[in-house]
Design a protein around this motif. Structure first.
Motif, PDB file in Angstrom:
ATOM      1  N   ALA A  17       5.873  -6.560  -4.130  1.00 31.08           N
ATOM      2  CA  ALA A  17       4.872  -7.391  -3.209  1.00 31.08           C
ATOM      3  C   ALA A  17       4.341  -6.435  -1.724  1.00 31.08           C
ATOM      4  CB  ALA A  17       5.674  -8.715  -2.856  1.00 31.08           C
ATOM      5  N   VAL A  18       5.326  -5.746  -1.561  1.00 33.76           N
ATOM      6  CA  VAL A  18       5.109  -4.945  -0.272  1.00 33.76           C
ATOM      7  C   VAL A  18       4.237  -3.673  -0.812  1.00 33.76           C
ATOM      8  CG1 VAL A  18       6.097  -3.607   1.501  1.00 33.76           C
ATOM      9  CG2 VAL A  18       7.106  -5.661   0.859  1.00 33.76           C
ATOM     10  N   ALA A  19       4.643  -3.106  -1.578  1.00 33.84           N
ATOM     11  CA  ALA A  19       3.948  -1.858  -2.234  1.00 33.84           C
ATOM     12  C   ALA A  19       2.510  -2.360  -2.778  1.00 33.84           C
ATOM     13  CB  ALA A  19       4.642  -1.199  -3.543  1.00 33.84           C
ATOM     14  N   ALA A  20       2.506  -3.181  -3.269  1.00 34.93           N
ATOM     15  CA  ALA A  20       0.860  -3.658  -3.831  1.00 34.93           C
ATOM     16  C   ALA A  20       0.079  -3.902  -2.718  1.00 34.93           C
ATOM     17  CB  ALA A  20       1.318  -4.911  -4.617  1.00 34.93           C
ATOM     18  N   SER A  21       0.644  -4.493  -1.533  1.00 35.38           N
ATOM     19  CA  SER A  21       0.213  -5.131  -0.276  1.00 35.38           C
ATOM     20  C   SER A  21      -0.397  -3.851   0.605  1.00 35.38           C
ATOM     21  CB  SER A  21       0.704  -5.992   0.479  1.00 35.38           C
ATOM     22  OG  SER A  21       1.023  -7.069  -0.231  1.00 35.38           O
ATOM     23  N   MET A  22       0.183  -2.649   0.439  1.00 36.68           N
ATOM     24  CA  MET A  22      -0.012  -1.504   1.141  1.00 36.68           C
ATOM     25  C   MET A  22      -0.866  -0.617   0.391  1.00 36.68           C
ATOM     26  SD  MET A  22       4.015  -0.442   2.450  1.00 36.68           S
ATOM     27  CE  MET A  22       3.454   1.204   3.072  1.00 36.68           C
ATOM     28  N   PHE A  23      -1.083  -0.742  -0.836  1.00 38.58           N
ATOM     29  CA  PHE A  23      -1.978   0.059  -1.607  1.00 38.58           C
ATOM     30  C   PHE A  23      -3.410   0.203  -1.183  1.00 38.58           C
ATOM     31  CE2 PHE A  23      -4.558   1.522  -5.239  1.00 38.58           C
ATOM     32  CZ  PHE A  23      -3.738   2.251  -5.910  1.00 38.58           C
ATOM     33  N   PRO A  24      -4.033  -1.041  -1.030  1.00 41.50           N
ATOM     34  CA  PRO A  24      -5.470  -0.839  -0.469  1.00 41.50           C
ATOM     35  C   PRO A  24      -5.663   0.018   0.695  1.00 41.50           C
ATOM     36  CG  PRO A  24      -5.001  -3.059  -1.543  1.00 41.50           C
ATOM     37  CD  PRO A  24      -3.566  -2.371  -1.434  1.00 41.50           C
ATOM     38  N   ALA A  25      -4.944  -0.315   1.644  1.00 42.67           N
ATOM     39  CA  ALA A  25      -5.148   0.534   2.875  1.00 42.67           C
ATOM     40  C   ALA A  25      -4.907   1.927   2.627  1.00 42.67           C
ATOM     41  CB  ALA A  25      -4.077  -0.255   3.886  1.00 42.67           C
ATOM     42  N   ALA A  26      -3.814   2.164   1.931  1.00 42.32           N
ATOM     43  CA  ALA A  26      -3.441   3.606   1.438  1.00 42.32           C
ATOM     44  C   ALA A  26      -4.574   4.434   0.976  1.00 42.32           C
ATOM     45  CB  ALA A  26      -2.359   3.802   0.586  1.00 42.32           C
ATOM     46  N   VAL A  27      -5.340   3.654   0.052  1.00 40.43           N
ATOM     47  CA  VAL A  27      -6.675   4.173  -0.777  1.00 40.43           C
ATOM     48  C   VAL A  27      -7.677   4.117   0.326  1.00 40.43           C
ATOM     49  CG1 VAL A  27      -8.500   3.702  -2.296  1.00 40.43           C
ATOM     50  CG2 VAL A  27      -6.108   2.934  -2.915  1.00 40.43           C
ATOM     51  N   ARG A  28      -7.814   3.330   1.343  1.00 38.74           N
ATOM     52  CA  ARG A  28      -8.950   3.348   2.441  1.00 38.74           C
ATOM     53  C   ARG A  28      -8.575   4.632   3.027  1.00 38.74           C
ATOM     54  NH1 ARG A  28      -8.044  -2.273   2.672  1.00 38.74           N
ATOM     55  NH2 ARG A  28      -9.344  -3.400   1.823  1.00 38.74           N
ATOM     56  N   LYS A  29      -7.479   4.920   3.501  1.00 38.75           N
ATOM     57  CA  LYS A  29      -7.182   6.012   4.200  1.00 38.75           C
ATOM     58  C   LYS A  29      -7.202   7.527   3.465  1.00 38.75           C
ATOM     59  CE  LYS A  29      -4.168   3.603   7.322  1.00 38.75           C
ATOM     60  NZ  LYS A  29      -2.793   3.481   7.664  1.00 38.75           N
TER      61      LYS A  29
END
Length: 141
Positions: free
Chosen positions: A21-33
């Motif tokens: 749940a945490v890693a999946a939630s962090m994924f889009p922001a990491a892609v954007r950066k």
């Protein structure tokens, strides 16, 4: 025996589903950066811990059997929501993450990934509430 199975069930949920749940939630922001290494690591966490999360329903069925609640509506609903959450992860979240890792980055795809990740997390939140509240349960817990 039911206390042992319940303990393993809850630990599996916390230690396997939580990281997904945490890693999946962090994924889009990491892609954007543009954090390529971070996104690869987050995708790997989601993929590996998804397999570990299979222990959650396995031990859950064991707990339900020892507590004699297999036919209770709250449990059947939880089982259904868990199956939907697993399908969302397997068929929507993980494949979309993989496509974004291969360079198919568009804001539309990223927005959809963020949305389905939110759905995955809401499904698990609903399952958690049902497991705690157990509407209509006569087990006294």
């Amino acid at each position: 025996m039911s206390k042992f199975l319940l303990s393993v069930h809850v630990l599996a949920a916390v230690l396997a589903v939580g990281p997904v749940a945490v890693a999946a939630s962090m994924f889009p922001a990491a892609v954007r950066k543009g954090e390529v290494k971070v996104t690869a690591m987050l995708h790997r966490i989601c993929r590996v811990y998804a397999y570990a999360a299979i222990a959650v329903p396995v031990f859950g069925f064991g707990v339900a059997g020892t507590m004699h609640v297999m036919g209770d509506p709250w449990l059947l609903t939880s089982i259904g929501l868990t199956a939907v959450a697993a399908a969302v992860l397997a068929f929507l979240v993980l494949p979309r993450q993989k496509r974004l890792l291969t360079g198919e980055s568009t804001s539309d795809k990223l927005s959809r990934l963020a949305m389905v990740t939110g759905v995955f997390n809401l499904l698990w939140a609903a399952v958690t509430v049902l497991m705690i509240v157990r509407p209509g349960s006569s087990t006294g817990a």
